[in-house]
Write a protein that holds these residues in place. Structure first.
Motif, PDB file in Angstrom:
ATOM      1  N   UNK A 208      27.355 -23.824  54.816  1.00  0.00           N
ATOM      2  CA  UNK A 208      26.223 -22.912  55.016  1.00  0.00           C
ATOM      3  C   UNK A 208      26.679 -21.611  55.663  1.00  0.00           C
ATOM      4  N   UNK A 209      27.640 -21.675  56.585  1.00  0.00           N
ATOM      5  CA  UNK A 209      28.171 -20.452  57.192  1.00  0.00           C
ATOM      6  C   UNK A 209      28.925 -19.618  56.156  1.00  0.00           C
ATOM      7  N   UNK A 210      29.709 -20.286  55.343  1.00  0.00           N
ATOM      8  CA  UNK A 210      30.450 -19.567  54.303  1.00  0.00           C
ATOM      9  C   UNK A 210      29.480 -18.904  53.330  1.00  0.00           C
ATOM     10  N   UNK A 211      28.405 -19.598  53.020  1.00  0.00           N
ATOM     11  CA  UNK A 211      27.402 -19.039  52.109  1.00  0.00           C
ATOM     12  C   UNK A 211      26.719 -17.818  52.725  1.00  0.00           C
ATOM     13  N   UNK A 212      26.448 -17.870  54.042  1.00  0.00           N
ATOM     14  CA  UNK A 212      25.798 -16.739  54.711  1.00  0.00           C
ATOM     15  C   UNK A 212      26.707 -15.513  54.728  1.00  0.00           C
ATOM     16  N   UNK A 213      27.982 -15.730  55.006  1.00  0.00           N
ATOM     17  CA  UNK A 213      28.928 -14.617  54.998  1.00  0.00           C
ATOM     18  C   UNK A 213      29.078 -14.033  53.601  1.00  0.00           C
ATOM     19  N   UNK A 214      29.151 -14.899  52.606  1.00  0.00           N
ATOM     20  CA  UNK A 214      29.262 -14.441  51.219  1.00  0.00           C
ATOM     21  C   UNK A 214      28.046 -13.621  50.819  1.00  0.00           C
ATOM     22  N   UNK A 215      26.872 -14.091  51.165  1.00  0.00           N
ATOM     23  CA  UNK A 215      25.636 -13.384  50.823  1.00  0.00           C
ATOM     24  C   UNK A 215      25.612 -12.002  51.474  1.00  0.00           C
ATOM     25  N   UNK A 216      26.069 -11.904  52.712  1.00  0.00           N
ATOM     26  CA  UNK A 216      26.121 -10.608  53.391  1.00  0.00           C
ATOM     27  C   UNK A 216      27.062  -9.660  52.651  1.00  0.00           C
ATOM     28  N   UNK A 217      28.240 -10.160  52.298  1.00  0.00           N
ATOM     29  CA  UNK A 217      29.198  -9.332  51.570  1.00  0.00           C
ATOM     30  C   UNK A 217      28.634  -8.840  50.249  1.00  0.00           C
ATOM     31  N   UNK A 218      27.993  -9.732  49.503  1.00  0.00           N
ATOM     32  CA  UNK A 218      27.434  -9.348  48.212  1.00  0.00           C
ATOM     33  C   UNK A 218      26.298  -8.338  48.368  1.00  0.00           C
ATOM     34  N   UNK A 219      25.472  -8.520  49.399  1.00  0.00           N
ATOM     35  CA  UNK A 219      24.321  -7.632  49.599  1.00  0.00           C
ATOM     36  C   UNK A 219      24.755  -6.220  49.969  1.00  0.00           C
ATOM     37  N   UNK A 220      25.892  -6.100  50.667  1.00  0.00           N
ATOM     38  CA  UNK A 220      26.315  -4.785  51.161  1.00  0.00           C
ATOM     39  C   UNK A 220      27.598  -4.272  50.505  1.00  0.00           C
ATOM     40  N   UNK A 221      28.063  -4.960  49.458  1.00  0.00           N
ATOM     41  CA  UNK A 221      29.278  -4.564  48.736  1.00  0.00           C
ATOM     42  C   UNK A 221      30.472  -4.436  49.691  1.00  0.00           C
TER      43      UNK A 221
END
Length: 432
Positions: A208-221
């Motif tokens: 879940x932490x990895x998913x949250x970090x990934x989502x942040x990266x994708x949202x902000x390029x």
């Protein structure tokens, strides 16, 4: 401690005002020469005291309103309250004073200062991260004046905007993680086309932490990487490949690097600095050039476009390997050689040190190049360009080059690599 009224008479090398109380020097954070202030002493020592401004009684005409709301709390910038042109002048005075006091030398002429964009310039940096249990909040920022504390930043105007405008979001992101107490720092690294954040995670992250970090990266390029151990443990989380590089278009050079590699913080100033260094060094096809403390080849490869032969020497073996890769990447492997060597110890018996070089470029760390100057330059060297990140070590080494090696300090000047800070970056030209 009690308050005192003082007149500020000078600016220290680290950007604090200087006053005297009963003959004793007092360094006053946030004060400028020409001001009168009521100050509060915060620390006493035998030779000087440290203080902060309680009230400004008279203001310097050079004072400006700091852009950052965190000025005075965060230790990242100490000169935002001083007009930009006067910041440069103050740095030039520091350099001149160091030449006179330490090196007992003076340049024959001064360069016009090199400047670039004063905001949003910082493409490399390390943010401290701390979960404060009492506040149930994660702080993301640079250190306060007291380095035990992390400044609670919402924004940083010196960082590139993709990161500097998202510090509050980063704090909220880490605060949402199960491992929020196990993220120690975030390393920023930006190439021309990619911004990357490396999270130093002290324990393996949950899905879940990895998913949250990934989502942040994708949202902000923004590329996201993890560092569970030493520098070699850095691995991409998103995307799978994180290519980082920066171009030096004037020399038709493209330099690839990794997230934890040293690169010059200020991309615009780096290009201007390289252009000035090349102009001063004036490499020609008949020249053999030695570039010491060469890193990734930041100067070596542009020099190689014009010189017959260039040798780069660097202490960190990993950077030497990447400098060779960068030479091949740019089609410059035929006239470049790179060696790994600890330049803080005597290397006169090393094969590269026994060759003659017509020109020399030095770009040492803060400690300078004293050990190198025990055995270099050789008599064949006619010209030296010295890029410095510390005026004291440059002044000391300038004295050595002039007194022991028969050079003259032809010219010198400052380069504003770190606007709004007291950091003094400079460049000097020495000729036989």
């Amino acid at each position: 401690m009690q308050t005192t009224e003082v007149d500020i008479t000078d600016l220290s090398h680290d950007g604090r005002g200087v006053a005297r109380v009963d003959g004793k020097a007092v360094f006053v954070a946030g004060a400028l020469p020409g001001e009168r202030a009521r100050i509060r002493t915060v620390k006493r020592s035998r030779s000087f005291d440290e203080a902060k401004v309680e009230e400004l009684l008279t203001r310097s005409p050079l004072r400006v309103e700091p852009r950052c709301v965190h000025f005075g709390t965060c230790s990242g910038c100490s000169l935002q309250h001083l007009a930009p042109a006067e910041q440069i002048a103050a740095k030039q005075r520091v350099l001149a004073e160091n030449f006179e006091r330490i090196g007992k030398v003076a340049p024959s002429r001064w360069f016009d200062p090199l400047t670039d964009e004063p905001w949003g310039y910082r493409r490399k940096g390390r943010l401290s991260v701390k979960w404060v249990a009492k506040k149930d909040k994660v702080l993301v920022g640079f250190r306060e004046d007291n380095p035990r504390f992390v400044a609670d930043l919402s924004v940083c105007h010196t960082l590139l905007p993709q990161v500097g405008e998202r510090l509050a979001l980063l704090g909220a992101l880490v605060g949402s993680l199960e491992a929020k107490a196990q993220i120690a720092q975030i390393e920023i690294a930006a190439g021309d086309d990619t911004v990357a954040l490396t999270f130093r995670n002290l324990q393996p992250l949950s899905e879940s932490d990895r998913a949250a970090l990934t989502a942040f990266g994708q949202a902000h390029a923004i590329a996201i990487l993890l560092q569970p151990g030493g520098p070699d443990s850095v691995t991409p989380l998103w995307p799978e490949q994180v290519p980082l590089s920066f171009r030096i278009p004037e020399s038709d050079v493209d330099i690839a690097f990794r997230p934890l590699d040293f690169i010059q913080v200020n991309a615009g100033m780096n290009r201007r600095m390289i252009a000035r260094a090349l102009d001063l060094l004036d490499p020609q096809p008949e020249d053999s050039v030695l570039d010491l403390f060469c890193g990734l080849g930041n100067f070596t490869l542009p020099i190689a476009r014009r010189a017959g032969r260039v040798v780069g020497v660097e202490g960190e073996a990993a950077l030497v390997a990447r400098s060779r890769e960068n030479a091949a990447r740019n089609g410059l492997e035929k006239n470049t050689e790179f060696f790994a060597a600890d330049l803080a110890v005597d290397q006169r018996a090393a094969p590269w040190a026994m060759h003659g070089y017509s020109k020399l470029l030095l770009d040492p760390p803060r400690s300078g190049a004293a050990a190198v100057l025990d055995y270099l330059p050789r008599k064949e060297t006619r010209r030296i360009v010295y890029v410095s990140c510390h005026p004291g070590s440059l002044a000391r080494d300038a004295g050595t080059l002039v007194e022991r090696h028969g050079f003259r300090l032809e010219a010198a000047g400052v380069m504003d690599m770190f606007p709004h800070t007291a950091h003094v970056e400079s460049i000097a030209l020495f000729e036989r």
